[in-house]
Design a protein around this motif. Structure first.
Motif, PDB file in Angstrom:
ATOM      1  N   ARG A  13       2.323   6.492  -7.041  1.00  0.00           N
ATOM      2  CA  ARG A  13       1.491   7.551  -7.288  1.00  0.00           C
ATOM      3  C   ARG A  13       2.024   9.040  -7.411  1.00  0.00           C
ATOM      4  O   ARG A  13       2.027   9.994  -8.266  1.00  0.00           O
ATOM      5  CB  ARG A  13       0.124   7.397  -6.853  1.00  0.00           C
ATOM      6  N   GLU A  14       2.740   9.193  -6.324  1.00  0.00           N
ATOM      7  CA  GLU A  14       3.322  10.552  -5.948  1.00  0.00           C
ATOM      8  C   GLU A  14       4.563  10.661  -6.656  1.00  0.00           C
ATOM      9  O   GLU A  14       5.297  11.640  -6.595  1.00  0.00           O
ATOM     10  CB  GLU A  14       3.642  10.749  -4.684  1.00  0.00           C
ATOM     11  N   GLU A  56       0.987   4.055  -2.830  1.00  0.00           N
ATOM     12  CA  GLU A  56       0.997   5.564  -2.739  1.00  0.00           C
ATOM     13  C   GLU A  56       2.083   6.244  -3.476  1.00  0.00           C
ATOM     14  O   GLU A  56       1.816   7.285  -3.962  1.00  0.00           O
ATOM     15  CB  GLU A  56       0.540   5.774  -1.325  1.00  0.00           C
ATOM     16  N   ARG A  57       3.343   5.786  -2.855  1.00  0.00           N
ATOM     17  CA  ARG A  57       4.494   6.422  -3.115  1.00  0.00           C
ATOM     18  C   ARG A  57       4.592   6.545  -4.727  1.00  0.00           C
ATOM     19  O   ARG A  57       5.126   7.559  -5.493  1.00  0.00           O
ATOM     20  CB  ARG A  57       5.714   5.927  -2.508  1.00  0.00           C
ATOM     21  N   GLU A  84       0.875  -1.197   0.072  1.00  0.00           N
ATOM     22  CA  GLU A  84      -0.083   0.141  -0.081  1.00  0.00           C
ATOM     23  C   GLU A  84       0.725   1.192  -0.120  1.00  0.00           C
ATOM     24  O   GLU A  84       0.712   2.167  -0.514  1.00  0.00           O
ATOM     25  CB  GLU A  84      -0.748  -0.048   1.232  1.00  0.00           C
TER      26      GLU A  84
END
Length: 438
Positions: free
Chosen positions: A389-390, A386-387, A382
């Motif tokens: 995506r960033e 998220e990382r 997870e």
């Protein structure tokens, strides 16, 4: 409603867009107990052993035989009477007929009590056939459980690959967005699509393995149809088994140990049977005989006899070239061999239980460890998503997170499968497989 009719309703081939019916483990076992050919063959052996256990087969009952015959003959005869001059007579082509009928009863009224030993041995053979059936049932149940657990393992692995594909597709979407915004590259997108194809290839391979596993399960169930079904998502393992309880039950109910005990008793009875042949034997005969001869020549037109008879015959073997001694010695050797086999099986069972218990305990500990590892891998996945995506981690680092998550899921699935196999083997050794833990 019969089981086969239920199967017909339950396992109709499903359409491509519909969900498959779920075959539960207890249903698979129930079907296997009814349809497996090995079990059905052993049931016939039990029926044969039951038929063999009769008083007549043991020698208690008399035998009664009815006979009848009729013989016709054509003869030439010539005879001469003394006198002066001598008188001679000659017959040619004289026809004579002989008719006979009788009924005879033969009954061994005493054979050194061997018939009692024989009847007891037939009872032991019947019990042995029942234990052989129980052993085959346990073997089949074990194989069905393992085949079912193997199918569940592959089905769960298939779900993991599907999750992996979903995440890779999400990665492609993120990569496309990054490329459109100028922060990504076409190379990264091609790399993501290549990884997706690799994931799909793994999924296809796993689908083929799943089909093979289902075929193996159907084979053990004894069904000769191409059934379409799915299996449960999880196969729980009984974590409450106690070694002392299993061990105590094993030395009472283990099928292999039980068989050797029965074979030992049979060898004892076979020795007694041979030894009883040294005793005298008393046989009663009784019957009725009728005989008539019709002659076509000579002085008598016919000769007829009939009547009852009764007799008693006693016999004892005084010397048979030491054959009896040889048979007794061999029976004693067989008896000693069975005793050694029983001791060996007790020792083998003791160590087999220890190994199975250690495997069971280690498997449970490994499941707990892999559950913890999966929680960590899931959380890491997870965070990596998220990382990604960033734009804080590379595609290579994200792929590594996927690989770690996949390995953690796979190890947990494998650990659960091994735990179920270990539990099944422990219950089989303990003679409890068909009673608990299924």
């Amino acid at each position: 409603m019969s089981l086969l009719f239920t199967l017909f309703l339950l396992f109709q081939p499903a359409e491509a867009d519909s969900s498959l019916p779920v075959l539960e483990l207890d249903q698979a076992i129930e079907i296997g107990l009814e349809q497996n050919y090995g079990i059905r063959i052993e049931r016939e052996s039990v029926a044969m052993a039951e038929n063999n256990r009769t008083l007549g087969n043991a020698g208690f009952l008399p035998s009664v035989e009815l006979t009848g015959s009729r013989t016709e003959s054509i003869e030439n005869s010539r005879f001469e009477l003394s006198g002066n001059p001598p008188e001679s007579r000659e017959n040619r082509g004289a026809t004579s007929t002989n008719s006979a009928a009788g009924v005879e009863l033969t009954w061994t009224v005493f054979d050194g009590m061997r018939m009692f030993v024989s009847y007891e041995r037939l009872g032991e053979l019947e019990e042995l056939s029942q234990v052989l059936l129980q052993s085959r049932v346990e073997e089949t149940v074990q194989q069905i459980i393992q085949a079912y657990a193997h199918t569940v393992r592959i089905a769960n692995q298939l779900n993991v690959f599907q999750e992996l594909i979903d995440v890779t597709r999400e990665r492609i979407g993120i990569t496309e967005t990054m490329r459109d915004l100028g922060s990504g590259s076409e190379y990264a997108l091609l790399e993501a699509r290549t990884d997706l194809n690799a994931d799909k290839a793994q999924l296809m391979q796993e689908q083929n393995r799943l089909q093979e596993a289902k075929i193996q399960l159907i084979e053990w169930m004894g069904i000769d149809q191409d059934l379409q079904f799915s299996v449960s998502d999880e196969l729980p393992v009984n974590e409450g088994l106690q070694y002392n309880t299993i061990r105590a039950h094993a030395f009472q109910e283990n099928s292999q140990l039980h068989m050797i005990r029965i074979e030992q008793r049979i060898s004892d009875l076979e020795l007694q049977e041979v030894q009883r042949e040294r005793w005298p034997e008393l046989e009663l005969q009784s019957g009725y005989q009728y005989n008539r001869t019709d002659g076509g020549g000579g002085f008598m037109r016919f000769n007829e006899t009939d009547g009852f008879m009764i007799g008693l015959t006693a016999r004892i073997n005084l010397f048979d070239g030491f054959e009896m001694n040889r048979r007794i010695q061999n029976a004693k050797i067989e008896q000693k061999s069975r005793q050694l086999q029983l001791q060996e099986e007790n020792l083998r069972l003791e160590f087999a239980l220890l190994r199975a218990w250690e495997s069971y305990q280690n498997s449970l500990n490994l499941v707990r460890l892999e559950l913890n590892n999966l929680d960590n891998a899931d959380e890491r996945m997870e965070i990596a998503l998220e990382r990604f995506r960033e734009g804080m981690i590379s595609a290579l680092e994200f792929r590594e997170a996927q690989r770690v998550y996949l390995n953690a899921e796979s190890r947990l699935i494998e650990a659960r499968y091994r735990a179920k196999v270990a539990e099944t083997e422990l219950l089989r050794l303990g003679g409890s497989l068909t009673e608990i833990g299924i």
